[in-house]
Design a protein around this motif. Structure first.
Motif, PDB file in Angstrom:
ATOM      1  N   PHE A   3       0.847  -1.185   0.000  1.00 45.87           N
ATOM      2  CA  PHE A   3       0.000   0.000   0.000  1.00 45.87           C
ATOM      3  C   PHE A   3       0.883   1.235   0.000  1.00 45.87           C
ATOM      4  CE2 PHE A   3      -2.602  -3.254   1.885  1.00 45.87           C
ATOM      5  CZ  PHE A   3      -3.886  -2.988   1.439  1.00 45.87           C
ATOM      6  N   LEU A   4       0.451   2.247  -0.746  1.00 41.93           N
ATOM      7  CA  LEU A   4       1.093   3.558  -0.685  1.00 41.93           C
ATOM      8  C   LEU A   4       0.305   4.389   0.302  1.00 41.93           C
ATOM      9  CD1 LEU A   4       3.078   5.732  -1.734  1.00 41.93           C
ATOM     10  CD2 LEU A   4       1.335   6.308  -3.442  1.00 41.93           C
ATOM     11  N   MET A   5       1.008   4.964   1.260  1.00 41.05           N
ATOM     12  CA  MET A   5       0.401   5.895   2.209  1.00 41.05           C
ATOM     13  C   MET A   5       0.801   7.292   1.793  1.00 41.05           C
ATOM     14  SD  MET A   5       1.218   4.225   5.978  1.00 41.05           S
ATOM     15  CE  MET A   5       1.215   5.860   6.674  1.00 41.05           C
ATOM     16  N   LEU A   6      -0.180   8.130   1.440  1.00 40.99           N
ATOM     17  CA  LEU A   6       0.084   9.540   1.186  1.00 40.99           C
ATOM     18  C   LEU A   6      -0.242  10.288   2.468  1.00 40.99           C
ATOM     19  CD1 LEU A   6      -1.480   9.875  -2.366  1.00 40.99           C
ATOM     20  CD2 LEU A   6       0.941   9.805  -1.763  1.00 40.99           C
ATOM     21  N   VAL A   7       0.765  10.892   3.062  1.00 39.41           N
ATOM     22  CA  VAL A   7       0.624  11.578   4.338  1.00 39.41           C
ATOM     23  C   VAL A   7       0.351  13.048   4.045  1.00 39.41           C
ATOM     24  CG1 VAL A   7       1.755  12.112   6.517  1.00 39.41           C
ATOM     25  CG2 VAL A   7       2.208   9.926   5.383  1.00 39.41           C
ATOM     26  N   THR A   8      -0.840  13.526   4.414  1.00 40.08           N
ATOM     27  CA  THR A   8      -1.299  14.855   4.053  1.00 40.08           C
ATOM     28  C   THR A   8      -1.535  15.693   5.309  1.00 40.08           C
ATOM     29  OG1 THR A   8      -2.431  13.836   2.187  1.00 40.08           O
ATOM     30  CG2 THR A   8      -3.042  16.084   2.701  1.00 40.08           C
ATOM     31  N   VAL A   9      -1.030  16.927   5.278  1.00 39.24           N
ATOM     32  CA  VAL A   9      -1.183  17.806   6.439  1.00 39.24           C
ATOM     33  C   VAL A   9      -1.559  19.214   6.011  1.00 39.24           C
ATOM     34  CG1 VAL A   9       0.475  16.535   7.848  1.00 39.24           C
ATOM     35  CG2 VAL A   9       1.247  18.464   6.506  1.00 39.24           C
ATOM     36  N   ASP A  10      -2.171  19.925   6.921  1.00 38.92           N
ATOM     37  CA  ASP A  10      -2.360  21.366   6.786  1.00 38.92           C
ATOM     38  C   ASP A  10      -1.086  21.978   7.350  1.00 38.92           C
ATOM     39  OD1 ASP A  10      -2.871  24.055   7.327  1.00 38.92           O
ATOM     40  OD2 ASP A  10      -4.956  23.695   7.888  1.00 38.92           O
ATOM     41  N   PRO A  11      -0.303  22.694   6.548  1.00 45.36           N
ATOM     42  CA  PRO A  11       0.977  23.207   7.033  1.00 45.36           C
ATOM     43  C   PRO A  11       0.845  24.142   8.235  1.00 45.36           C
ATOM     44  CG  PRO A  11       0.487  24.071   4.840  1.00 45.36           C
ATOM     45  CD  PRO A  11      -0.561  23.055   5.166  1.00 45.36           C
ATOM     46  N   LEU A  40       8.514  14.863   1.939  1.00 47.16           N
ATOM     47  CA  LEU A  40       8.631  15.531   0.654  1.00 47.16           C
ATOM     48  C   LEU A  40       8.967  16.997   0.871  1.00 47.16           C
ATOM     49  CD1 LEU A  40       5.523  14.035  -1.171  1.00 47.16           C
ATOM     50  CD2 LEU A  40       7.912  13.329  -1.374  1.00 47.16           C
ATOM     51  N   ARG A  41       9.634  17.585  -0.103  1.00 52.41           N
ATOM     52  CA  ARG A  41       9.939  19.017  -0.053  1.00 52.41           C
ATOM     53  C   ARG A  41       8.612  19.779  -0.105  1.00 52.41           C
ATOM     54  NH1 ARG A  41      14.934  20.947   0.640  1.00 52.41           N
ATOM     55  NH2 ARG A  41      14.333  22.658  -0.687  1.00 52.41           N
ATOM     56  N   PRO A  42       8.588  21.056   0.299  1.00 46.78           N
ATOM     57  CA  PRO A  42       7.334  21.822   0.317  1.00 46.78           C
ATOM     58  C   PRO A  42       6.771  22.037  -1.086  1.00 46.78           C
ATOM     59  CG  PRO A  42       9.214  23.234   0.793  1.00 46.78           C
ATOM     60  CD  PRO A  42       9.739  21.833   0.751  1.00 46.78           C
ATOM     61  N   GLU A  69      -4.440  21.611   2.365  1.00 48.01           N
ATOM     62  CA  GLU A  69      -3.695  20.431   2.770  1.00 48.01           C
ATOM     63  C   GLU A  69      -2.655  20.098   1.700  1.00 48.01           C
ATOM     64  OE1 GLU A  69      -7.065  20.487   2.615  1.00 48.01           O
ATOM     65  OE2 GLU A  69      -7.400  20.771   4.737  1.00 48.01           O
ATOM     66  N   GLN A  70      -1.522  19.594   2.139  1.00 49.38           N
ATOM     67  CA  GLN A  70      -0.443  19.268   1.224  1.00 49.38           C
ATOM     68  C   GLN A  70       0.082  17.876   1.526  1.00 49.38           C
ATOM     69  OE1 GLN A  70       2.446  22.321   1.934  1.00 49.38           O
ATOM     70  NE2 GLN A  70       1.069  23.956   1.346  1.00 49.38           N
ATOM     71  N   ILE A  71       0.512  17.173   0.472  1.00 46.08           N
ATOM     72  CA  ILE A  71       1.140  15.880   0.672  1.00 46.08           C
ATOM     73  C   ILE A  71       2.527  16.151   1.240  1.00 46.08           C
ATOM     74  CG2 ILE A  71       1.962  13.760  -0.398  1.00 46.08           C
ATOM     75  CD1 ILE A  71      -0.199  14.201  -2.548  1.00 46.08           C
ATOM     76  N   GLY A  98      -3.769  15.094  10.667  1.00 47.45           N
ATOM     77  CA  GLY A  98      -3.781  15.207   9.209  1.00 47.45           C
ATOM     78  C   GLY A  98      -4.550  14.038   8.619  1.00 47.45           C
ATOM     79  N   ALA A  99      -4.363  13.831   7.341  1.00 42.06           N
ATOM     80  CA  ALA A  99      -5.041  12.731   6.666  1.00 42.06           C
ATOM     81  C   ALA A  99      -4.010  11.797   6.052  1.00 42.06           C
ATOM     82  CB  ALA A  99      -5.959  13.269   5.573  1.00 42.06           C
TER      83      ALA A  99
END
Length: 107
Positions: A3-11, A40-42, A69-71, A98-99
């Motif tokens: 599974f790929l987990m995409l970690v997403t947050v509100d900066p 990941l870079r911003p 939200e950003q990955i 986050g998500a």
């Protein structure tokens, strides 16, 4: 299953909550569940490619989607099934503020 987990947050929230994933990374790697991953870079460093009308590629700065939200990172995990993947992902510290999107990898 992988599974790929995409970690997403509100900066705006990322710095306000303890989100250090070191313990999660160490635990899941030791169990053989986490295969790889990184921050990941911003989005200010992002580049998006789009198809041009008439052929070719249009390249633009920034992310594909305009959202707050950003990955922020990704992980590839190996689990028996989706239930186990959800259990592993739910323990990631970002899951508290986050998500995390889980996507099965085609195999």
């Amino acid at each position: 299953m992988r599974f790929l987990m995409l970690v997403t947050v509100d900066p705006d929230l990322a710095g306000t909550v303890d989100g250090d994933p070191t313990a999660w990374v160490n635990e899941t790697t030791a169990k053989g569940q986490r295969l790889e991953g990184d921050r990941l870079r911003p989005v200010s460093d992002a580049t998006t490619l789009w198809p041009k009308d008439g052929g070719g590629t249009f390249v633009s700065d920034g992310p594909f989607a305009e959202t707050k939200e950003q990955i922020a990172g990704y992980d590839v995990i190996e689990c028996a099934d989706l239930d186990e993947a959800v259990e592993v992902a739910a323990k990631h510290p970002v899951a508290r503020f986050g998500a995390i999107e889980l996507r099965p990898v085609w195999e």
